[in-house]
Motif scaffolding. Structure first.
Motif, PDB file in Angstrom:
ATOM      1  N   PRO A 112       2.386   7.574   1.273  1.00 50.57           N
ATOM      2  CA  PRO A 112       2.681   6.207   1.703  1.00 50.57           C
ATOM      3  C   PRO A 112       3.472   5.396   0.681  1.00 50.57           C
ATOM      4  CG  PRO A 112       0.294   6.619   1.635  1.00 50.57           C
ATOM      5  CD  PRO A 112       0.967   7.816   1.061  1.00 50.57           C
ATOM      6  N   LEU A 113       3.976   4.276   1.142  1.00 48.24           N
ATOM      7  CA  LEU A 113       4.589   3.271   0.275  1.00 48.24           C
ATOM      8  C   LEU A 113       3.614   2.104   0.226  1.00 48.24           C
ATOM      9  CD1 LEU A 113       8.117   3.281   1.945  1.00 48.24           C
ATOM     10  CD2 LEU A 113       7.548   4.375  -0.198  1.00 48.24           C
ATOM     11  N   LEU A 114       3.022   1.882  -0.947  1.00 50.31           N
ATOM     12  CA  LEU A 114       1.964   0.873  -1.053  1.00 50.31           C
ATOM     13  C   LEU A 114       2.194  -0.014  -2.264  1.00 50.31           C
ATOM     14  CD1 LEU A 114      -1.239   3.055  -0.421  1.00 50.31           C
ATOM     15  CD2 LEU A 114      -0.206   1.413   1.152  1.00 50.31           C
ATOM     16  N   GLY A 115       2.166  -1.314  -2.031  1.00 49.05           N
ATOM     17  CA  GLY A 115       2.245  -2.243  -3.150  1.00 49.05           C
ATOM     18  C   GLY A 115       3.561  -2.985  -3.199  1.00 49.05           C
ATOM     19  N   PRO A 116       3.813  -3.662  -4.348  1.00 52.45           N
ATOM     20  CA  PRO A 116       4.986  -4.532  -4.447  1.00 52.45           C
ATOM     21  C   PRO A 116       6.292  -3.758  -4.587  1.00 52.45           C
ATOM     22  CG  PRO A 116       3.577  -4.750  -6.403  1.00 52.45           C
ATOM     23  CD  PRO A 116       2.948  -3.722  -5.526  1.00 52.45           C
ATOM     24  N   ALA A 117       7.338  -4.295  -3.971  1.00 58.94           N
ATOM     25  CA  ALA A 117       8.693  -3.765  -4.169  1.00 58.94           C
ATOM     26  C   ALA A 117       9.247  -4.408  -5.424  1.00 58.94           C
ATOM     27  CB  ALA A 117       9.552  -4.104  -2.968  1.00 58.94           C
ATOM     28  N   GLN A 118       9.519  -3.596  -6.465  1.00 58.89           N
ATOM     29  CA  GLN A 118       9.977  -4.159  -7.751  1.00 58.89           C
ATOM     30  C   GLN A 118      11.431  -4.575  -7.698  1.00 58.89           C
ATOM     31  OE1 GLN A 118       7.770  -4.700  -9.892  1.00 58.89           O
ATOM     32  NE2 GLN A 118       6.106  -3.284  -9.409  1.00 58.89           N
ATOM     33  N   LYS A 119      12.240  -3.852  -6.916  1.00 63.81           N
ATOM     34  CA  LYS A 119      13.687  -4.048  -6.997  1.00 63.81           C
ATOM     35  C   LYS A 119      14.260  -4.731  -5.768  1.00 63.81           C
ATOM     36  CE  LYS A 119      13.879   0.105  -9.772  1.00 63.81           C
ATOM     37  NZ  LYS A 119      14.033   1.545  -9.698  1.00 63.81           N
ATOM     38  N   SER A 120      13.456  -5.416  -5.026  1.00 62.18           N
ATOM     39  CA  SER A 120      13.953  -6.038  -3.796  1.00 62.18           C
ATOM     40  C   SER A 120      14.516  -7.422  -4.071  1.00 62.18           C
ATOM     41  CB  SER A 120      12.818  -6.149  -2.787  1.00 62.18           C
ATOM     42  OG  SER A 120      13.247  -6.903  -1.690  1.00 62.18           O
ATOM     43  N   ALA A 121      15.518  -7.795  -3.278  1.00 54.29           N
ATOM     44  CA  ALA A 121      16.051  -9.152  -3.368  1.00 54.29           C
ATOM     45  C   ALA A 121      15.053 -10.157  -2.784  1.00 54.29           C
ATOM     46  CB  ALA A 121      17.367  -9.222  -2.593  1.00 54.29           C
ATOM     47  N   VAL A 155      -2.130  -4.881  -9.857  1.00 56.04           N
ATOM     48  CA  VAL A 155      -1.876  -3.671  -9.075  1.00 56.04           C
ATOM     49  C   VAL A 155      -2.571  -2.502  -9.771  1.00 56.04           C
ATOM     50  CG1 VAL A 155      -0.085  -2.107  -8.217  1.00 56.04           C
ATOM     51  CG2 VAL A 155       0.342  -4.584  -8.300  1.00 56.04           C
ATOM     52  N   PRO A 156      -3.476  -1.801  -9.099  1.00 53.40           N
ATOM     53  CA  PRO A 156      -4.203  -0.718  -9.774  1.00 53.40           C
ATOM     54  C   PRO A 156      -3.271   0.430 -10.169  1.00 53.40           C
ATOM     55  CG  PRO A 156      -4.768  -0.803  -7.423  1.00 53.40           C
ATOM     56  CD  PRO A 156      -3.882  -1.972  -7.704  1.00 53.40           C
ATOM     57  N   ASP A 157      -3.624   1.108 -11.273  1.00 51.52           N
ATOM     58  CA  ASP A 157      -2.779   2.195 -11.801  1.00 51.52           C
ATOM     59  C   ASP A 157      -2.508   3.292 -10.777  1.00 51.52           C
ATOM     60  OD1 ASP A 157      -2.035   1.290 -14.180  1.00 51.52           O
ATOM     61  OD2 ASP A 157      -3.372   2.580 -15.387  1.00 51.52           O
ATOM     62  N   PHE A 158      -3.512   3.599  -9.969  1.00 52.76           N
ATOM     63  CA  PHE A 158      -3.336   4.745  -9.056  1.00 52.76           C
ATOM     64  C   PHE A 158      -2.257   4.484  -8.003  1.00 52.76           C
ATOM     65  CE2 PHE A 158      -5.130   3.545  -4.976  1.00 52.76           C
ATOM     66  CZ  PHE A 158      -6.021   2.525  -5.267  1.00 52.76           C
ATOM     67  N   LEU A 159      -1.866   3.216  -7.835  1.00 56.95           N
ATOM     68  CA  LEU A 159      -0.824   2.910  -6.844  1.00 56.95           C
ATOM     69  C   LEU A 159       0.572   3.306  -7.319  1.00 56.95           C
ATOM     70  CD1 LEU A 159      -1.363  -0.389  -4.846  1.00 56.95           C
ATOM     71  CD2 LEU A 159      -1.855   1.961  -4.218  1.00 56.95           C
ATOM     72  N   LYS A 160       0.709   3.642  -8.628  1.00 56.69           N
ATOM     73  CA  LYS A 160       2.035   4.042  -9.130  1.00 56.69           C
ATOM     74  C   LYS A 160       2.590   5.223  -8.334  1.00 56.69           C
ATOM     75  CE  LYS A 160       1.686   2.439 -13.872  1.00 56.69           C
ATOM     76  NZ  LYS A 160       1.018   2.778 -15.116  1.00 56.69           N
ATOM     77  N   ALA A 161       1.713   6.136  -7.937  1.00 56.06           N
ATOM     78  CA  ALA A 161       2.161   7.325  -7.181  1.00 56.06           C
ATOM     79  C   ALA A 161       2.752   6.940  -5.829  1.00 56.06           C
ATOM     80  CB  ALA A 161       0.991   8.277  -6.984  1.00 56.06           C
ATOM     81  N   TYR A 162       2.425   5.727  -5.374  1.00 52.68           N
ATOM     82  CA  TYR A 162       2.869   5.292  -4.045  1.00 52.68           C
ATOM     83  C   TYR A 162       3.864   4.136  -4.127  1.00 52.68           C
ATOM     84  CZ  TYR A 162      -1.466   7.826  -3.461  1.00 52.68           C
ATOM     85  OH  TYR A 162      -2.447   8.791  -3.556  1.00 52.68           O
ATOM     86  N   ALA A 163       4.457   3.960  -5.315  1.00 53.59           N
ATOM     87  CA  ALA A 163       5.360   2.822  -5.534  1.00 53.59           C
ATOM     88  C   ALA A 163       6.503   2.842  -4.519  1.00 53.59           C
ATOM     89  CB  ALA A 163       5.904   2.862  -6.952  1.00 53.59           C
TER      90      ALA A 163
END
Ligand SMILES: Cc1cc2nc3c(=O)[nH]c(=O)nc-3n(C[C@H](O)[C@H](O)[C@H](O)COP(=O)(O)OP(=O)(O)OC[C@H]3O[C@@H](n4cnc5c(N)ncnc54)[C@H](O)[C@@H]3O)c2cc1C
Length: 174
Positions: A112-121, A155-163
Motif C-alpha cells: 500500500p501507499l500509506l502516510g504523507p506525500a513528501q514531494k507533492s505540490a 509518522v511511525p517508522d514502520f510506515l517508511k516501507a509504504y511511503a
C-alpha cells in the motif's frame, strides 16, 4: 488534511503527480450450493472456493491488468470454473448464480501507499491506498495509522516501507 483514499482511481485524482496505483481486475462467480454442503475453504493455484452461509459457493478470482474494465470474460470464467472443478469435481453440476468483477488498487510492489506525500505540490496530502488484495484485511490498521497522523502524532517508522513517494521513477512492469 487531504486524504487520497480513492482505491484504484487514486492515480487519477492527483494527476500529474499521481501515485502509481492501477486497477487490477478480479473476476468472481457464485455457484448455487442448494444441494451441496461444502463446509470448508479450498485454495488451489487457479482458484479459491469459499462456501457462504447464504447458500452460495464463491469461486475467485482472476488478477488482470486491463484498465478500468469490470467485465466478466469467457476466459476468466472458464479459468475459475476449471480450477474449481479440478479441485472438487462434484461442483460441475451446480448452477451458476452470479458473475461479477471488482478492481483492486495495485501498486508496482504490491504494497500500500500509506502516510504523507513528501514531494507533492499539495500541502498536507495523505495517501491511504494501494491495498491491492488486502484492503478489507488492512482496513483497521489503515484507519488507525491515518487517524493518528491526522491527530498530530509522528509518522511511525514502520510506515517508511509504504511511503507514497517510493515510486517516483518507477513504472509498472508489464
Ligand atoms: C475479487 C476481489 C476479491 C477481493 N478479496 C479480498 C479479500 O478477501 N480480503 C481483502 O482484504 N481484500 C480483498 N479484495 C481487495 C479489496 O477489495 C480492496 O483492497 C479494497 O476494496 C480497497 O479499498 P479502498 O477503500 O482503497 O478502495 P475502494 O473500495 O475501491 O474504494 C475507493 C472509493 O473511492 C471512490 N472514489 C474514486 N475516485 C473518487 C473521487 N475522485 N472522488 C471521491 N471518491 C472517489 C470510489 O467510488 C470508491 O468508493 C478483493 C478485491 C477483489 C476485486
Amino acid at each position: 488534511m487531504i486524504i487520497n483514499a480513492a482505491g484504484c482511481w487514486s492515480g487519477l485524482v492527483n494527476a500529474p503527480n499521481c501515485p502509481p496505483v492501477q486497477p487490477v481486475r478480479g473476476q468472481m462467480l457464485a455457484l448455487d450450493s442448494v444441494s451441496e454442503d461444502l463446509g470448508f475453504v479450498v485454495h488451489t493455484p487457479h482458484a479459491y472456493i469459499v462456501p457462504r452461509r447464504d447458500g452460495r459457493i464463491i469461486v475467485g478470482s482472476t488478477t488482470e491488468r486491463v484498465g478500468f474494465d469490470k467485465s466478466n470474460t469467457a476466459a476468466g470464467v472458464k479459468g475459475l470454473l476449471s480450477g474449481a472443478i479440478q479441485a472438487i469435481p462434484r461442483l460441475e453440476s451446480l448452477p451458476i448464480k452470479e458473475l461479477w468483477a471488482g478492481l483492486r488498487p495495485g501498486t508496482p510492489d504490491g504494497l500500500p501507499l500509506l502516510g504523507p506525500a513528501q514531494k507533492s505540490a499539495i500541502q498536507n496530502l495523505l495517501f491511504a491506498t494501494g491495498h491491492y488484495r488486502n484492503g478489507i484485511l488492512l482496513a483497521p490498521i489503515t484507519a488507525k495509522v491515518i487517524s493518528d497522523i491526522i491527530q498530530g502524532q509522528p509518522v511511525p517508522d514502520f510506515l517508511k516501507a509504504y511511503a507514497p513517494d517510493r515510486f517516483r521513477r518507477q513504472t509498472f512492469a508489464s
